[in-house]
Design a protein around this motif. Structure first.
Motif, PDB file in Angstrom:
ATOM      1  N   LEU A 143      60.444  90.018  41.899  1.00 40.13           N
ATOM      2  CA  LEU A 143      61.208  90.710  42.928  1.00 40.13           C
ATOM      3  C   LEU A 143      60.216  91.452  43.815  1.00 40.13           C
ATOM      4  N   ILE A 144      60.308  91.234  45.123  1.00 34.81           N
ATOM      5  CA  ILE A 144      59.326  91.786  46.049  1.00 34.81           C
ATOM      6  C   ILE A 144      60.013  92.656  47.088  1.00 34.81           C
ATOM      7  N   GLU A 145      59.520  93.888  47.226  1.00 29.94           N
ATOM      8  CA  GLU A 145      59.919  94.763  48.320  1.00 29.94           C
ATOM      9  C   GLU A 145      59.102  94.328  49.528  1.00 29.94           C
ATOM     10  N   VAL A 146      59.772  93.771  50.525  1.00 30.93           N
ATOM     11  CA  VAL A 146      59.064  93.074  51.606  1.00 30.93           C
ATOM     12  C   VAL A 146      58.451  94.068  52.588  1.00 30.93           C
ATOM     13  N   GLU A 147      57.157  93.949  52.768  1.00 31.96           N
ATOM     14  CA  GLU A 147      56.437  94.737  53.762  1.00 31.96           C
ATOM     15  C   GLU A 147      56.404  94.003  55.101  1.00 31.96           C
ATOM     16  N   ARG A 148      56.164  92.693  55.050  1.00 32.47           N
ATOM     17  CA  ARG A 148      56.204  91.844  56.234  1.00 32.47           C
ATOM     18  C   ARG A 148      56.714  90.461  55.812  1.00 32.47           C
ATOM     19  N   ALA A 149      57.450  89.813  56.713  1.00 27.12           N
ATOM     20  CA  ALA A 149      57.907  88.434  56.493  1.00 27.12           C
ATOM     21  C   ALA A 149      57.319  87.559  57.580  1.00 27.12           C
ATOM     22  N   GLY A 150      56.831  86.394  57.211  1.00 27.79           N
ATOM     23  CA  GLY A 150      56.224  85.501  58.180  1.00 27.79           C
ATOM     24  C   GLY A 150      57.254  84.685  58.939  1.00 27.79           C
ATOM     25  N   VAL A 151      56.954  84.416  60.195  1.00 32.22           N
ATOM     26  CA  VAL A 151      57.788  83.548  61.035  1.00 32.22           C
ATOM     27  C   VAL A 151      56.977  82.285  61.312  1.00 32.22           C
ATOM     28  N   ASN A 152      57.551  81.131  60.999  1.00 31.38           N
ATOM     29  CA  ASN A 152      56.857  79.858  61.138  1.00 31.38           C
ATOM     30  C   ASN A 152      57.644  78.912  62.019  1.00 31.38           C
ATOM     31  N   TYR A 153      56.939  77.941  62.596  1.00 30.38           N
ATOM     32  CA  TYR A 153      57.633  76.940  63.407  1.00 30.38           C
ATOM     33  C   TYR A 153      58.655  76.177  62.569  1.00 30.38           C
ATOM     34  N   ALA A 154      58.334  75.991  61.282  1.00 28.50           N
ATOM     35  CA  ALA A 154      59.282  75.307  60.409  1.00 28.50           C
ATOM     36  C   ALA A 154      60.615  76.060  60.332  1.00 28.50           C
ATOM     37  N   ASP A 155      60.578  77.384  60.475  1.00 29.12           N
ATOM     38  CA  ASP A 155      61.817  78.170  60.435  1.00 29.12           C
ATOM     39  C   ASP A 155      62.751  77.775  61.573  1.00 29.12           C
ATOM     40  N   THR A 156      62.189  77.475  62.741  1.00 27.24           N
ATOM     41  CA  THR A 156      63.044  77.078  63.865  1.00 27.24           C
ATOM     42  C   THR A 156      63.744  75.760  63.575  1.00 27.24           C
ATOM     43  N   SER A 182      60.275  81.683  54.689  1.00 28.26           N
ATOM     44  CA  SER A 182      59.678  81.043  53.524  1.00 28.26           C
ATOM     45  C   SER A 182      58.468  81.779  52.978  1.00 28.26           C
ATOM     46  N   GLU A 183      58.135  82.936  53.527  1.00 32.16           N
ATOM     47  CA  GLU A 183      56.956  83.653  53.036  1.00 32.16           C
ATOM     48  C   GLU A 183      57.114  85.146  53.260  1.00 32.16           C
ATOM     49  N   VAL A 184      56.678  85.905  52.274  1.00 38.38           N
ATOM     50  CA  VAL A 184      56.772  87.359  52.345  1.00 38.38           C
ATOM     51  C   VAL A 184      55.504  87.988  51.774  1.00 38.38           C
ATOM     52  N   ALA A 185      55.232  89.205  52.223  1.00 36.78           N
ATOM     53  CA  ALA A 185      54.165  90.015  51.642  1.00 36.78           C
ATOM     54  C   ALA A 185      54.758  91.378  51.317  1.00 36.78           C
ATOM     55  N   GLY A 186      54.439  91.890  50.139  1.00 38.19           N
ATOM     56  CA  GLY A 186      54.987  93.185  49.747  1.00 38.19           C
ATOM     57  C   GLY A 186      54.573  93.556  48.343  1.00 38.19           C
ATOM     58  N   ARG A 187      55.345  94.436  47.723  1.00 35.91           N
ATOM     59  CA  ARG A 187      55.008  94.959  46.398  1.00 35.91           C
ATOM     60  C   ARG A 187      56.064  94.591  45.366  1.00 35.91           C
TER      61      ARG A 187
END
Length: 320
Positions: A31-44, A63-68
């Motif tokens: 379980l991750i408390e999201v600090e930043r979420a990535g936006v990708n061309y695949a998301d569109t 599809s990707e997150v960074a956090g604690r």
């Protein structure tokens, strides 16, 4: 928790803020408390339901997150979906610890865009020292890292393409030896000219359409083109097998999820190598824009307009 949810497929207009229950971490999940979420061309493509794998509604993209994690680990991780949210659950095997001194935006850029560039150069085109490589969208998320990795891997000449003078200047600043207008009427001639009159050994392409067709014609004997996206949303012409033999050319495709399935922890090795390049100042992740979570629609609009540079991220901690 706050999240972005779609209840119908379409363009950026279907991305809407929503209050949703927190995700539940299953066995083997973090379980991750999201600090930043990535936006990708695949998301569109996922939002349109035109991606390689189909999506089910309702959907929280990302599809990707960074956090604690609850125990204090700082990680960057791939998720099947659900990244555009304040909290996300990720398979433990798809998470990588973020070293001290590396910010969340850089970690996100390396996980998807960086790993994509690394795999394309190391596994798809098998770039050898002294070879030339053309990188389409050289100021974009993958391209901006691929330009730098190609130089770090010993490329003899790196050619970047980009659609504006500002993007071409960025590619040159990152180490490209030449920068070509991506709107060139004849991409074959433009690449050969940028390579000092010689055909190129390798091409990294995520454009599609005529750019792919003309890039293939720019390959030297035993040249390799790696195809990993279709930003133009136009398919290139079917590859004619006799033409591959006639020019001793190789065309390959790459979808990053497959790299996680390779033996030997390929993505882990790629991340470790890139983190070291960041630490020693030989690699810089370009974070081209940070948006509040509620502005996901604007992030998609900007990405699809192809006016952005580097990596785009959403900040769930920031109010709109």
């Amino acid at each position: 928790m706050r999240a972005i949810q779609i209840t119908e497929f379409g363009g950026p207009e279907v991305l809407n803020p929503a209050d949703l229950p927190d995700p539940v971490a299953g066995p083997g999940d973090l379980l991750i408390e999201v600090e930043r979420a990535g936006v990708n061309y695949a998301d569109t493509h996922r939002v349109e339901d035109t991606y390689l794998s189909s999506s089910a509604l309702p959907l929280v993209p990302g599809s990707e997150v960074a956090g604690r994690t609850p125990d204090g680990r700082r990680v960057v991780a791939m998720v099947e979906s659900g990244g555009y949210a304040e909290r996300a659950a990720a398979p433990a095997g798809m998470a990588v610890d973020i070293p001290d001194g590396v910010d969340a935006g850089t970690a996100l850029a390396l996980l998807v865009q960086g790993s994509t560039a690394w795999v394309l150069l190391r596994r798809n085109v098998h770039l050898a020292e002294g070879e030339s490589v053309a990188v389409h969208a050289g100021a974009g998320g993958v391209g901006s890292i691929a330009v730098q990795l190609a130089k770090a891997f010993g490329a003899g000449r790196v050619i970047a393409t980009a659609g504006s003078s500002e993007k071409r200047e960025l590619a040159l600043e990152l180490g490209a030896d030449a920068a070509v207008d991506s709107r060139a009427e004849d991409m074959t001639a433009a690449l050969v000219e940028a390579n000092e009159g010689r055909r190129v050994d390798a091409v990294l392409d995520m454009t599609g359409g005529r750019v792919t067709d003309e890039s293939l014609r720019a390959l030297a004997p035993f040249g390799r083109l790696a195809f990993y996206g279709m930003a133009s949303r136009k398919a290139p012409k079917p590859v004619q097998l006799p033409n591959l033999m006639r020019h001793s050319a190789t065309v390959s495709g790459m979808w990053l999820p497959h790299a996680f399935q390779l033996p030997g922890d390929v993505v882990g090795r790629a991340m470790a190598e890139m983190f070291e390049l960041v630490r020693t100042g030989r690699l810089r992740a370009v974070v081209g824009g940070e948006y509040p979570l509620a502005d996901a629609r604007r992030a998609h609009e900007d990405l699809r307009s192809r006016t952005t540079q580097g990596k785009l991220v959403l900040d769930p901690t920031r109010e709109a």
